[in-house]
Design a protein around this motif. Structure first.
Motif, short mmCIF file in Angstrom:
data_model
loop_
_atom_site.label_atom_id
_atom_site.label_comp_id
_atom_site.label_asym_id
_atom_site.label_seq_id
_atom_site.Cartn_x
_atom_site.Cartn_y
_atom_site.Cartn_z
N VAL A 55 1.00 -1.26 0.08
CA VAL A 55 0.20 -0.05 -0.06
C VAL A 55 0.74 0.99 0.16
O VAL A 55 2.49 1.59 0.39
N SER A 56 0.33 2.48 -1.20
CA SER A 56 1.76 3.05 -0.76
C SER A 56 0.39 5.03 -0.89
O SER A 56 -0.83 4.28 -1.78
N SER A 57 0.97 5.63 -0.48
CA SER A 57 -0.04 7.04 -1.14
C SER A 57 1.18 7.71 -1.22
O SER A 57 1.53 8.72 -1.46
N ILE A 58 0.18 9.39 -1.88
CA ILE A 58 0.57 10.17 -2.53
C ILE A 58 -0.36 11.57 -2.54
O ILE A 58 -1.79 11.05 -2.20
N ASN A 59 -0.05 12.56 -2.09
CA ASN A 59 -0.97 13.70 -2.24
C ASN A 59 -0.91 14.37 -3.93
O ASN A 59 0.35 14.50 -3.76
N SER A 60 -1.87 14.78 -4.17
CA SER A 60 -1.72 15.29 -5.26
C SER A 60 -3.54 16.30 -5.45
O SER A 60 -3.68 16.90 -4.71
N ARG A 61 -2.75 17.77 -6.16
CA ARG A 61 -3.45 18.43 -6.66
C ARG A 61 -5.21 18.52 -8.49
O ARG A 61 -4.31 18.03 -8.88
N VAL B 162 -21.56 17.97 -8.23
CA VAL B 162 -20.52 17.48 -9.33
C VAL B 162 -19.37 17.87 -9.55
O VAL B 162 -17.85 17.74 -10.14
N ASP B 163 -19.03 19.72 -8.89
CA ASP B 163 -17.93 19.80 -9.25
C ASP B 163 -16.71 19.40 -8.43
O ASP B 163 -15.64 19.34 -8.75
N VAL B 164 -17.53 19.40 -7.41
CA VAL B 164 -15.92 18.71 -6.43
C VAL B 164 -16.00 17.10 -7.17
O VAL B 164 -14.30 17.13 -6.92
N GLU B 165 -17.03 16.21 -7.32
CA GLU B 165 -16.62 14.97 -8.19
C GLU B 165 -15.38 15.77 -8.95
O GLU B 165 -14.27 14.49 -9.36
N ARG B 166 -15.49 16.66 -10.10
CA ARG B 166 -13.88 16.94 -11.42
C ARG B 166 -12.92 17.19 -10.64
O ARG B 166 -12.16 16.94 -11.33
N ALA B 167 -13.22 18.73 -9.28
CA ALA B 167 -11.89 18.19 -8.96
C ALA B 167 -11.20 17.45 -8.23
O ALA B 167 -9.66 17.05 -8.75
N LEU B 168 -11.64 16.27 -7.81
CA LEU B 168 -11.39 15.20 -7.20
C LEU B 168 -10.89 14.29 -8.36
O LEU B 168 -9.38 13.33 -8.24
N ASP B 169 -11.09 14.03 -9.49
CA ASP B 169 -11.46 13.03 -10.56
C ASP B 169 -9.47 13.62 -11.48
O ASP B 169 -8.83 13.11 -11.32
N ALA B 170 -9.65 15.01 -11.40
CA ALA B 170 -8.58 15.79 -11.91
C ALA B 170 -6.93 15.68 -10.85
O ALA B 170 -6.59 15.33 -11.68
N ALA B 171 -7.90 15.55 -9.62
CA ALA B 171 -6.66 15.28 -8.55
C ALA B 171 -5.79 13.82 -9.08
O ALA B 171 -4.67 13.73 -8.98
N ILE C 166 -9.74 10.61 -0.56
CA ILE C 166 -9.65 11.61 0.21
C ILE C 166 -9.69 13.07 -0.08
O ILE C 166 -8.26 13.74 -0.39
N GLN C 167 -10.55 13.74 0.34
CA GLN C 167 -9.90 15.70 0.15
C GLN C 167 -10.14 16.14 1.53
O GLN C 167 -10.10 15.62 2.52
N ARG C 168 -8.70 16.55 1.60
CA ARG C 168 -7.85 17.13 2.30
C ARG C 168 -8.03 18.95 2.66
O ARG C 168 -8.01 18.96 3.72
N GLY C 169 -8.54 19.87 1.77
CA GLY C 169 -9.01 20.88 1.73
C GLY C 169 -9.36 21.00 0.23
O GLY C 169 -8.39 20.86 -0.39
N PHE C 170 -9.68 21.79 0.05
CA PHE C 170 -10.05 23.04 -0.59
C PHE C 170 -9.13 24.36 -0.74
O PHE C 170 -9.53 25.64 0.03
N THR C 171 -9.21 25.10 -2.34
CA THR C 171 -9.14 26.20 -2.32
C THR C 171 -10.05 26.89 -3.07
O THR C 171 -10.24 25.90 -4.69
N VAL C 172 -11.19 27.61 -3.13
CA VAL C 172 -12.02 28.24 -3.82
C VAL C 172 -11.67 30.15 -4.39
O VAL C 172 -11.14 30.23 -3.76
N GLU D 123 -7.05 20.14 -2.47
CA GLU D 123 -6.03 18.59 -2.19
C GLU D 123 -6.68 17.44 -2.11
O GLU D 123 -7.41 16.97 -1.07
N ALA D 124 -5.41 16.60 -2.77
CA ALA D 124 -6.09 15.19 -2.15
C ALA D 124 -4.78 13.66 -1.73
O ALA D 124 -4.01 13.95 -2.28
N HIS D 125 -5.45 13.45 -0.85
CA HIS D 125 -4.89 12.49 -0.36
C HIS D 125 -5.10 10.66 -0.89
O HIS D 125 -5.87 10.77 -0.63
N ILE D 126 -3.77 10.23 -2.01
CA ILE D 126 -4.47 9.32 -3.12
C ILE D 126 -3.63 8.05 -2.29
O ILE D 126 -2.38 7.85 -2.65
N ILE D 127 -4.37 7.18 -2.12
CA ILE D 127 -4.20 5.41 -1.37
C ILE D 127 -4.42 4.37 -2.57
O ILE D 127 -5.31 4.53 -3.46
#
Ligand code: ATP
Ligand code: MG
Length: 409
Positions: free
Chosen positions: A82-88, A101-110, A125-131, A151-155
């Motif tokens: 198992v490993s993890s990375i942070n992504s935007r 839907v907007d949140v899902e699209r941002a997460l898909d991009a991450a 996992i969503q860690r936080g947002f910037t608007v 900001e997403a944490h992807i496992i």
């Protein structure tokens, strides 16, 4: 609300299947299937048919005690694969206000970060947002803005290893609805909201793995699985004191202490070595010495990992220890000294129903799976939610009442 939820914790030493009913204030445990594991090492399946048989026995037991037929379950995941990375990820806001839907699209991009084909995404996992450049936003739904960043944490986990686990659970006639990382399931159970907001680490030390998750600002920022645990302690005792492993395991639980300085120099206990007529005397400090060396080493690795994450300064609430090995007397003090932070040990609380077998820190993951399943059920009941794409950034539900509050907009 009368939802049935099922979790299967496939650990290195035990398989624990739980059937629960979601009630307003708690989860009522209806069925428990506790079986020793087979075919699993360091959290990973090494013998498919042995593992499948152990899982099947555990599932059947839980079915018998609950009277519920189990067809689908949440299943725990661990292991060094198992490993993890942070992504935007960034998305333009389509309507006037930010919606799901907007949140899902941002997460898909991450999650579109380069993930090798032989790895499977387990959590985003969503860690936080910037608007519109304003960061530190925890819940953007309903906010006005043009540009949403997440900001997403992807496992991720090794696809083949995950597939083996899925197959073993499938052999018991159960579909895996979702895999949940050990430390996240445990974290749900043993952490409180204040700790999560302040910044805290959860460390689940089981038999074959040590699972670590760091929570900052209420969300998961970092996760890590180390392939060491209580079995290593037992093996050290077996070697050091020249005892069979089963006996070493027994004396560890009966006489073990995590700190040499915590036991008197003149404390002795007796063991009956196999094939000997006379019982042998063992000095308890010798035993504690062996345990301290190994458990101290585990916390050394944990400390290194926390430092490497870069979040070591962000954990004022310290560490919460759980998992079977955290039942060792003296471990809290050892951890606190080794890590230089406040440490407490924790186990599942506030349960109803068949709870007798679930006392103790070894069951944090199993109970955590039920809490995840309950949260999934609730979030799936919301319009516009799709189970397969559900993202669980808001998985801090303790007690159950809070889940509904948090999940319903
Ligand atoms: N009272 C105790 N003192 C010391 N160690 C204990 C005690 N009770 C349980 N353990 C240890 O806890 C470990 C099992 O913990 P747990 O049930 O959390 O592991 P698991 O979930 O099966 O494994 P993993 O999560 O690592 O895959 C064993 O190594 C066992 O020896
Ligand atoms: Mg475990």
């Amino acid at each position: 609300m009368d939802e049935i939820v099922v979790g299967i914790d496939v650990g290195t030493t035990k398989v624990c299947t739980l059937v629960g009913r979601v009630e307003e204030e708690t989860i009522r445990i209806l069925g428990v299937g506790l079986e020793p594991s087979e075919g699993i090492k360091k959290g990973v399946i090494v013998d498919l048919s042995a593992a499948a048989q152990a899982i099947t026995r555990s599932v059947e037991k839980a079915e018998q005690t609950s009277g519920v037929e189990i067809t689908g379950a949440l299943v725990s995941l661990a292991g060094a694969h198992v490993s993890s990375i942070n992504s935007r990820g960034v998305a333009g806001v389509s309507g006037e206000a930010i919606d799901e839907v907007d949140v899902e699209r941002a997460l898909d991009a991450a999650r579109a970060v380069a993930i090798p084909h032989n790895r499977e995404v387990i959590h985003v996992i969503q860690r936080g947002f910037t608007v519109d450049g304003q960061d530190g936003i925890q819940q953007p739904l309903g906010m006005h803005g043009y540009r949403l960043e997440v900001e997403a944490h992807i496992i991720t986990a090794a696809q083949a290893t995950v597939e083996n686990l899925r197959q073993s659970v499938g052999a018991a006639g159960v579909d895996v609805l979702q895999f949940v990382l050990n430390s996240l399931a445990s974290g749900d159970v043993v952490l409180n909201d204040t700790e999560r907001q302040m910044g805290v680490a959860v460390c689940d030390i089981g038999g074959g793995t040590t699972d670590l998750a760091l929570y900052v600002d209420g969300n998961v920022w970092h996760t890590m699985v180390l392939a060491v645990g209580g079995n290593h302690v037992t093996n050290d005792i077996a070697h050091g004191l020249r005892l069979p492993v089963s006996q070493a395991e027994e004396i560890k639980k009966q006489h073990g202490y995590a700190l040499k300085s915590g036991v008197g120099a003149e404390e002795y206990f007796k063991v009956q070595p196999f094939g000997e007529d006379q019982p042998a005397q063992i000095n308890r400090q010798d035993l504690a010495n062996i345990i301290e060396a190994r458990v101290g080493e585990i916390f050394g690795l944990v400390r290194q990992e926390i430092k490497r994450s870069g979040y070591d300064g962000l954990l004022p609430a310290g560490m919460v220890l759980t998992g079977g090995t955290s039942a060792l007397p003296g471990i809290r003090q050892l951890a606190s000294e080794a890590l230089g932070m406040p440490v407490r040990t924790a186990q599942p609380e506030n349960l109803a129903g068949l709870v007798d077998q679930l006392k103790g820190p070894a069951y944090a993951t199993s109970v955590g799976l039920l809490q995840w399943a309950a949260a999934m059920t609730l979030s799936n009941a919301l319009p516009g939610r799709d189970r397969s794409r559900r993202v669980k950034g808001e998985s801090r539900m303790n007690p159950v009442k809070d889940w509904i509050k948090r999940l319903l907009p």
